[in-house]
Motif scaffolding. Structure first.
Motif, mmCIF file in Angstrom:
data_model
loop_
_atom_site.group_PDB
_atom_site.id
_atom_site.type_symbol
_atom_site.label_atom_id
_atom_site.label_comp_id
_atom_site.label_asym_id
_atom_site.label_seq_id
_atom_site.Cartn_x
_atom_site.Cartn_y
_atom_site.Cartn_z
ATOM 1 N N GLY A 108 0.793 -1.230 0.000
ATOM 2 C CA GLY A 108 0.000 0.000 0.000
ATOM 3 C C GLY A 108 0.822 1.275 0.000
ATOM 4 N N VAL A 109 1.937 1.275 -0.744
ATOM 5 C CA VAL A 109 2.780 2.482 -0.827
ATOM 6 C C VAL A 109 2.980 2.828 -2.302
ATOM 7 C CG1 VAL A 109 3.972 1.996 1.349
ATOM 8 C CG2 VAL A 109 4.958 1.145 -0.803
ATOM 9 N N PRO A 110 3.434 4.050 -2.615
ATOM 10 C CA PRO A 110 3.671 4.400 -4.016
ATOM 11 C C PRO A 110 4.870 3.643 -4.607
ATOM 12 C CG PRO A 110 3.825 6.351 -2.576
ATOM 13 C CD PRO A 110 3.656 5.170 -1.695
ATOM 14 N N ALA A 111 4.814 3.433 -5.923
ATOM 15 C CA ALA A 111 5.945 2.847 -6.646
ATOM 16 C C ALA A 111 6.631 3.947 -7.452
ATOM 17 C CB ALA A 111 5.451 1.753 -7.591
ATOM 18 N N VAL A 112 7.953 3.908 -7.494
ATOM 19 C CA VAL A 112 8.736 4.862 -8.273
ATOM 20 C C VAL A 112 9.697 4.032 -9.104
ATOM 21 C CG1 VAL A 112 10.406 6.748 -8.114
ATOM 22 C CG2 VAL A 112 8.542 6.635 -6.478
ATOM 23 N N TYR A 113 10.004 4.500 -10.338
ATOM 24 C CA TYR A 113 10.785 3.646 -11.235
ATOM 25 C C TYR A 113 12.192 4.185 -11.472
ATOM 26 C CZ TYR A 113 5.872 2.710 -11.699
ATOM 27 O OH TYR A 113 4.545 2.485 -11.396
ATOM 28 N N ASP A 114 12.522 5.265 -10.769
ATOM 29 C CA ASP A 114 13.823 5.891 -10.974
ATOM 30 C C ASP A 114 14.348 6.366 -9.620
ATOM 31 O OD1 ASP A 114 15.860 7.298 -12.740
ATOM 32 O OD2 ASP A 114 15.038 8.981 -11.607
ATOM 33 N N LEU A 115 15.569 5.965 -9.295
ATOM 34 C CA LEU A 115 16.126 6.319 -7.977
ATOM 35 C C LEU A 115 16.243 7.833 -7.797
ATOM 36 C CD1 LEU A 115 17.481 5.630 -5.269
ATOM 37 C CD2 LEU A 115 19.646 5.348 -6.510
ATOM 38 N N GLY A 116 16.688 8.535 -8.872
ATOM 39 C CA GLY A 116 16.842 9.996 -8.792
ATOM 40 C C GLY A 116 15.547 10.668 -8.382
ATOM 41 N N GLU A 117 14.420 10.213 -8.942
ATOM 42 C CA GLU A 117 13.105 10.784 -8.587
ATOM 43 C C GLU A 117 12.800 10.522 -7.113
ATOM 44 O OE1 GLU A 117 10.928 12.700 -10.235
ATOM 45 O OE2 GLU A 117 12.621 12.792 -11.640
ATOM 46 N N ALA A 118 13.094 9.285 -6.677
ATOM 47 C CA ALA A 118 12.798 8.914 -5.288
ATOM 48 C C ALA A 118 13.604 9.768 -4.312
ATOM 49 C CB ALA A 118 13.096 7.432 -5.073
ATOM 50 N N LEU A 119 14.839 10.093 -4.693
ATOM 51 C CA LEU A 119 15.700 10.843 -3.773
ATOM 52 C C LEU A 119 15.234 12.293 -3.585
ATOM 53 C CD1 LEU A 119 19.208 9.416 -4.800
ATOM 54 C CD2 LEU A 119 17.868 8.907 -2.736
ATOM 55 N N LYS A 120 14.355 12.770 -4.493
ATOM 56 C CA LYS A 120 13.815 14.140 -4.350
ATOM 57 C C LYS A 120 12.670 14.178 -3.344
ATOM 58 C CE LYS A 120 14.667 15.330 -9.193
ATOM 59 N NZ LYS A 120 13.957 15.196 -10.464
ATOM 60 N N ARG A 121 12.167 13.032 -2.958
ATOM 61 C CA ARG A 121 10.971 12.993 -2.107
ATOM 62 C C ARG A 121 11.307 13.272 -0.648
ATOM 63 N NH1 ARG A 121 6.566 9.439 -4.475
ATOM 64 N NH2 ARG A 121 5.804 9.414 -2.331
ATOM 65 N N ASP A 122 10.426 14.024 0.018
ATOM 66 C CA ASP A 122 10.619 14.320 1.445
ATOM 67 C C ASP A 122 10.334 13.108 2.326
ATOM 68 O OD1 ASP A 122 11.303 16.907 0.935
ATOM 69 O OD2 ASP A 122 9.229 17.674 1.126
ATOM 70 N N ASP A 123 9.546 12.157 1.779
ATOM 71 C CA ASP A 123 9.213 10.985 2.599
ATOM 72 C C ASP A 123 10.198 9.839 2.381
ATOM 73 O OD1 ASP A 123 8.478 10.219 0.092
ATOM 74 O OD2 ASP A 123 6.456 9.549 0.613
ATOM 75 N N VAL A 124 11.428 10.183 1.993
ATOM 76 C CA VAL A 124 12.502 9.172 1.930
ATOM 77 C C VAL A 124 13.673 9.683 2.772
ATOM 78 C CG1 VAL A 124 14.174 8.012 0.416
ATOM 79 C CG2 VAL A 124 11.806 8.323 -0.350
ATOM 80 N N ASP A 125 13.871 9.062 3.938
ATOM 81 C CA ASP A 125 15.018 9.410 4.790
ATOM 82 C C ASP A 125 16.182 8.466 4.548
ATOM 83 O OD1 ASP A 125 13.518 11.390 6.236
ATOM 84 O OD2 ASP A 125 12.574 9.761 7.386
ATOM 85 N N ALA A 126 15.859 7.251 4.121
ATOM 86 C CA ALA A 126 16.894 6.225 3.958
ATOM 87 C C ALA A 126 16.454 5.271 2.859
ATOM 88 C CB ALA A 126 17.079 5.458 5.261
#
Ligand SMILES: NC(=O)c1ccc[n+]([C@@H]2O[C@H](COP(=O)([O-])OP(=O)(O)OC[C@H]3O[C@@H](n4cnc5c(N)ncnc54)[C@H](O)[C@@H]3O)[C@@H](O)[C@H]2O)c1
Length: 354
Positions: free
Chosen positions: A50-68
């Motif tokens: 039940g979480v969002p999927a992202v297909y590119d690490l660079g995009e994921a690293l821009k997100r505020d809800d990724v600390d690690a």
């Protein structure tokens, strides 16, 4: 950062799924996003949790809800992608091995040191009750002076394990075979229990499988303490036996098999056998379950919240990789190799067939 650490999983294959299940049992943390270059794989795991999927690490690293980010991609991508994460100032929990080469592993560790991101490596055997007790017993002198510390990883992989995977058993992405992929858990445990290693003599073979890397390796170690040890790692040994660590000191012996201590015989001391008897990966890579990923991830999350080193740091993971490389160097050159190794040493992709 809020009190809850937001964790992303990069790589939604076999081990990515195990991480997702383990995170659900970790305190003060939540899975916030699943990342995979293969859209269908990312979507499947993301939907399940039940979480969002992202297909590119660079995009994921821009997100505020990724600390690690949990790095669960093929081993040859660990440092490349882990370094991107650390450079973005996000913490890194990388699956074993830290990478398949020392220079790449070093870059990841240094990126973490430069940005202040924690870098931790997954060696879950250190978190088993049996592993902890053996380590405490040896370092506390229960067995007297350590004489021998021997590790056996006589595992079996069906040929489809290699033929069905785009990266298992390749120099480019696995970095070697039975030693760096399967045996590495016991190399790490052997080093943690037996202490630093001074020298290694090894032989390796491709004995059974149609792969370019080794599926059989035997090595003799001399620890800095003067104690000796042997290591045998294989994916060619049918039907596959639980991995084992034997310690023999001047006062007695212990044997760890899988996640169990099956023998503990010390003069004048009560036997301390027992453990968890959990399934091992001896013949099925999917059998390991998520139980011991929970304390590893908990330690990582606690290390972030308490601003301390994780129990198995990036530098620790690099030392274990150095030991793996020392075995490969000895087998490649046909002679004893002393540690430390030159930091830029990389193996030649060539193994003798049996
Ligand atoms: N700790 C353990 O006991 C244990 C057990 C199994 C595997 N592992 C480690 O976990 C890692 C992954 O192994 P696995 O068995 O899960 O592999 P896998 O092949 O099942 O999964 C790897 C995933 O990474 C994805 N991927 C590949 N390149 C990518 C990229 N550039 N960006 C994003 N995603 C990408 C693939 O699409 C795939 O979904 C390996 O390093 C392995 O050594 C550890």
């Amino acid at each position: 950062m809020s009190d809850v650490v937001n964790l992303a999983i990069l790589g939604s294959g076999l081990i990515g799924g195990i991480h997702a299940r383990a995170i659900a049992e970790v305190s003060n943390a939540r899975l916030s996003v699943v990342i995979d270059a293969a859209k269908d794989r990312a979507d499947k795991l993301a939907d399940e949790f039940g979480v969002p999927a992202v297909y590119d690490l660079g995009e994921a690293l821009k997100r505020d809800d990724v600390d690690a980010v949990h790095v669960c991609v093929p081993s040859g991508l660990h440092a490349k992608l882990g370094t991107m994460v650390a450079e973005a100032g996000k913490h890194v929990l990388v699956e074993k091995p830290i990478d398949i080469t020392l220079p790449a592993g070093q870059r990841l560790v240094e990126a973490g040191e430069a940005s202040g991101a924690k870098v931790a490596v997954i060696f879950q055997k250190r978190f088993t009750d049996a592993g902890r007790r053996l380590h405490a017993g040896v370092s506390g002198g229960d067995f007297g002076r350590l004489m021998q510390c021997d590790a056996y990883v006589k595992w079996y992989r069906d040929p489809t394990y290699y033929s069905d995977s785009p990266w298992h058993g390749t120099w480019a992405m696995d970095g070697g075979g039975a030693l760096i992929n399967q045996g590495v858990h016991m190399v790490d445990l052997m080093k943690w229990v037996g202490g630093p290693v001074r020298s290694v003599f090894a032989r390796r073979r491709t004995a059974l499988h149609d792969i370019e890397v080794e599926d059989l390796v035997d090595a003799l170690f001399e620890f800095e303490s003067g104690a000796l040890g042997v290591l045998q790692a294989s994916t060619a040994t049918y039907p596959g036996y639980p991995e084992r660590l034997d310690v023999h000191g001047t006062l007695g012996s212990a044997v760890l098999e899988g996640s169990d201590i099956t023998q503990w015989a010390v003069k004048g001391q009560e036997s301390q056998t027992g453990g968890d008897a959990l399934p091992t990966g001896a013949s099925d890579p999917g059998a390991i379950g998520h139980r011991y990923h929970v304390p590893v991830i908990q330690d990582f999350v606690d290390a972030i919240r308490e601003d301390r080193e994780p129990m198995v740091s990036g530098r620790d993971g690099l030392e274990t990789l150095e030991l793996v490389m020392a075995v490969y160097k000895s087998a490649q050159e046909g002679k004893e190799v002393r540690l430390p190794l030159p930091h830029d040493w990389v193996p030649e992709p060539k193994v003798a067939k049996l």
